[in-house]
Design a protein around this motif. Structure first.
Motif, PDB file in Angstrom:
ATOM      1  N   PRO A   1       0.818  -1.216   0.000  1.00 48.19           N
ATOM      2  CA  PRO A   1       0.000   0.000   0.000  1.00 48.19           C
ATOM      3  C   PRO A   1       0.855   1.271   0.000  1.00 48.19           C
ATOM      4  O   PRO A   1       1.863   1.339   0.698  1.00 48.19           O
ATOM      5  CB  PRO A   1      -0.807  -0.114   1.298  1.00 48.19           C
ATOM      6  CG  PRO A   1      -0.898  -1.589   1.541  1.00 48.19           C
ATOM      7  CD  PRO A   1       0.409  -2.157   1.054  1.00 48.19           C
ATOM      8  N   GLY A   2       0.459   2.239  -0.814  1.00 47.85           N
ATOM      9  CA  GLY A   2       1.177   3.501  -0.897  1.00 47.85           C
ATOM     10  C   GLY A   2       2.229   3.511  -1.997  1.00 47.85           C
ATOM     11  O   GLY A   2       2.706   4.571  -2.393  1.00 47.85           O
ATOM     12  N   ASP A   3       2.595   2.329  -2.499  1.00 47.62           N
ATOM     13  CA  ASP A   3       3.598   2.270  -3.571  1.00 47.62           C
ATOM     14  C   ASP A   3       2.942   2.416  -4.937  1.00 47.62           C
ATOM     15  O   ASP A   3       1.751   2.167  -5.108  1.00 47.62           O
ATOM     16  CB  ASP A   3       4.337   0.923  -3.544  1.00 47.62           C
ATOM     17  CG  ASP A   3       5.238   0.794  -2.321  1.00 47.62           C
ATOM     18  OD1 ASP A   3       5.690   1.838  -1.807  1.00 47.62           O
ATOM     19  OD2 ASP A   3       5.472  -0.349  -1.882  1.00 47.62           O
ATOM     20  N   VAL A   4       3.790   2.791  -5.906  1.00 46.72           N
ATOM     21  CA  VAL A   4       3.352   2.842  -7.298  1.00 46.72           C
ATOM     22  C   VAL A   4       4.275   1.928  -8.099  1.00 46.72           C
ATOM     23  O   VAL A   4       5.493   1.961  -7.928  1.00 46.72           O
ATOM     24  CB  VAL A   4       3.431   4.283  -7.849  1.00 46.72           C
ATOM     25  CG1 VAL A   4       3.123   4.320  -9.342  1.00 46.72           C
ATOM     26  CG2 VAL A   4       2.484   5.201  -7.082  1.00 46.72           C
ATOM     27  N   VAL A   5       3.666   1.107  -8.944  1.00 47.00           N
ATOM     28  CA  VAL A   5       4.441   0.235  -9.825  1.00 47.00           C
ATOM     29  C   VAL A   5       4.124   0.626 -11.263  1.00 47.00           C
ATOM     30  O   VAL A   5       2.950   0.744 -11.637  1.00 47.00           O
ATOM     31  CB  VAL A   5       4.095  -1.249  -9.593  1.00 47.00           C
ATOM     32  CG1 VAL A   5       4.831  -2.139 -10.587  1.00 47.00           C
ATOM     33  CG2 VAL A   5       4.428  -1.656  -8.159  1.00 47.00           C
ATOM     34  N   ALA A   6       5.174   0.864 -12.049  1.00 47.55           N
ATOM     35  CA  ALA A   6       4.964   1.219 -13.456  1.00 47.55           C
ATOM     36  C   ALA A   6       4.835  -0.046 -14.286  1.00 47.55           C
ATOM     37  O   ALA A   6       5.495  -1.055 -14.004  1.00 47.55           O
ATOM     38  CB  ALA A   6       6.121   2.071 -13.950  1.00 47.55           C
TER      39      ALA A   6
END
Ligand code: AYL
Length: 507
Positions: free
Chosen positions: A66-71
């Motif tokens: 949670p809170g992370d961004v994955v491209a």
């Protein structure tokens, strides 16, 4: 005056995107969820569910949560869906990246989104590694080698406040910004679409429009999986291959952007294919000519109607309903989706236009984004009192059908792809011989519209050289396709480029 949907309000399920979309996966079990239209490689609903769980566990063990961004840098393929739902299951968000972007463009999106890991199609893994090095991203994960594990994470997420997808859009002005779409925004839009455009397990969806754009993501991929349909993926539109795919897989629903309809209306050989399985075809993302529509309809033996919306609305706000397919006039963008309201105002004001007159469309509903990432100012000018400014000039007829009259905002659409004039102007201004520049969209046979640059040069320079200079720095679909030299760029007293003046004078 507030317009509302002819359909009754629906209840928006209180679920994450993955819970909602894959909620029926068990029920569909051995049914094919996704097929690679090129290789024939396929994945059942049970296989999709299992892969999502295994890779969610693998990603979580790398620390994604949670809170992370994955491209996600990839074209359409079955594994795209696996990656999306595996990432979302960890509680992280996806930022979808177009693999044809240049390295600096990719780097920019990775930095702006704060991506922590980069999942990449195997074909572009080298570019992905370079982008990761440039941005300090530690994990580059090819789609064919996603980490797997045994214990899927069970994050507790609030669908209304947790961002699921972070696509980039320039909105009505400026350059691309991260559009924060929550789980609830996307779930709402899927439920809204479903109220009128009812995809079921007997449907086969042709998915050639990119999943990295919100049209492909919501309307084609996730709507299809939600309905238990089979989604047939193709990485790009090549007419022959596309027609063969429609025929071979007995596709029932096709999704177009205007250049595809043009190709189907005019190219040789369309009638040589058995397209009798086609029942519904939808087109969106840019204006569609009525004559072209009717020619394509005759050849396909299937009606084509339009959807409308924008990235900032997950994307759909207007739609055609299956049971109204034949009664919806060609050329309009349909009626308001359930739970969606509209106003038409005099551009730049908050004043309603009289009934029947065109005005700037404002929309309100549960599918409207949370806001632009880290840009409160842009959010505040895009959304006022819950009303999203579309930048489109629209009229509504007495039956509640909406018609797009013109685009007021800066945005250029080349083949349905967003091209932000401000971005090209910034590139042009870095050229040593350019003192000022403005870019507008002009009619273009294949692309619908294409960027044209007005340039003030400090000394003689060839148009071709300027076009090559830009082309060397941007993705191919953003290329400047014509240049006109002028002595001055028309501007307002506050220094804003008067694009309408330039458009009016361009042949
Ligand atoms: P973005 N006709 C004319 N212009 C359109 C149409 C249409 N049918 N659809 C979209 N546009 C333009 O963010 C309009 O200017 O999302 C709008 O503000 O890339 C802009 O494109 C938004 O561009 C569907 C099927 C939505 C497709 C879409 C496309 C979303 C494009 C709902 O059911």
């Amino acid at each position: 005056m507030i317009y509302s949907s002819p359909l009754p309000d629906i209840e928006v399920p209180d679920a994450t995107l993955t819970e909602y979309v894959l909620g029926g996966a068990e029920r569909y079990g051995d049914k094919t969820a996704l097929v690679d239209g090129r290789t024939g490689e396929s994945l059942t609903y049970a296989g999709l569910r299992a892969a999502v769980d295994a890779h969610a566990a693998g990603l979580a063990s790398l620390g994604v949560g949670p809170g992370d961004v994955v491209a996600l840098l990839a074209g359409n393929q079955p594994r795209y869906a696996v990656a999306v739902h595996a990432v979302l299951s960890t509680g992280a968000a996806i930022t979808p990246v177009n693999p044809v972007l240049t390295l600096p463009e990719i780097t920019k999106q990775l930095l702006a989104s704060g991506a922590k890991a980069l999942i990449t199609a195997d074909e572009v893994v080298d570019k992905a590694r370079e982008a990761a090095t440039a941005t300090g991203i530690q994990h580059v994960l090819p789609l064919s080698e996603l980490p797997a594990g045994d214990t899927p994470p069970r994050p507790r997420l609030d669908p209304a406040t947790t961002v699921a997808v972070l696509p980039f859009s320039s909105g009505t002005t400026g350059t691309a910004k991260g559009v924060q779409l929550t789980h609830r925004n996307l779930v709402a839009n899927l439920a809204q679409q479903r109220a009128g455009w009812r995809i079921g397990p007997d449907d086969v969806q042709a998915a050639v429009l990119p999943f990295f754009h919100i049209y492909g993501f919501t309307i084609i991929l996730n709507s299809g999986l939600l309905g238990g349909a089979t989604v047939v993926t193709l990485p790009r539109f090549e007419l022959r291959e596309y027609l063969r795919t429609l025929e071979r897989h007995r596709v029932t629903r096709a999704y177009f952007a205007p250049p595809m309809v043009l190709a189907l209306a005019t190219a040789e050989g369309v009638e040589d294919h058995d397209l009798s399985s086609l029942r519904y075809a939808l087109c969106g993302a840019a204006p569609l000519d009525i004559d072209v529509t009717e020619r394509a309809e005759r050849r396909l033996g299937c009606l084509i109607r339009q959807g409308y919306g924008m990235t900032e609305a997950s994307p759909g706000t207007h739609q055609v309903f299956d049971d109204a397919f034949t009664t919806t006039p060609p050329g309009c963008v349909g009626k308001l989706s359930p739970n969606t309201e509209a106003r038409l105002v005099r551009p730049g004001t908050d004043e309603d236009v009289p009934p029947g007159e065109p005005g700037e469309l404002l929309v309100r509903g549960p599918q409207v984004m949370l806001g632009y990432l880290g840009n409160a100012e842009a959010t505040a000018s895009a959304i006022t009192d819950g009303w999203l400014h579309t930048g489109d000039l629209v009229r509504v007829d007495e039956d509640g059908n909406f018609w797009i009259v013109d685009r007021l905002k800066e945005l250029i659409k080349y083949k349905g792809y967003q091209v932000a004039p401000a971005e090209l102007e910034a590139v042009l201004l870095t050229h040593p011989d350019v003192t000022d520049a403005a870019v507008v969209g002009v009619p273009h046979a294949e692309g619908g519209e294409a960027p044209k640059a007005y340039v003030v040069a400090s000394r003689p320079v060839a148009a071709e050289d300027l076009m090559a200079f830009v082309a060397g720095q941007v993705a191919p679909y953003k290329k400047v396709r014509s240049v006109e030299f002028v002595s001055e760029i028309p501007k307002s007293p506050t220094g804003k480029i008067l694009r309408r003046v330039l458009k009016g004078t361009s042949g």
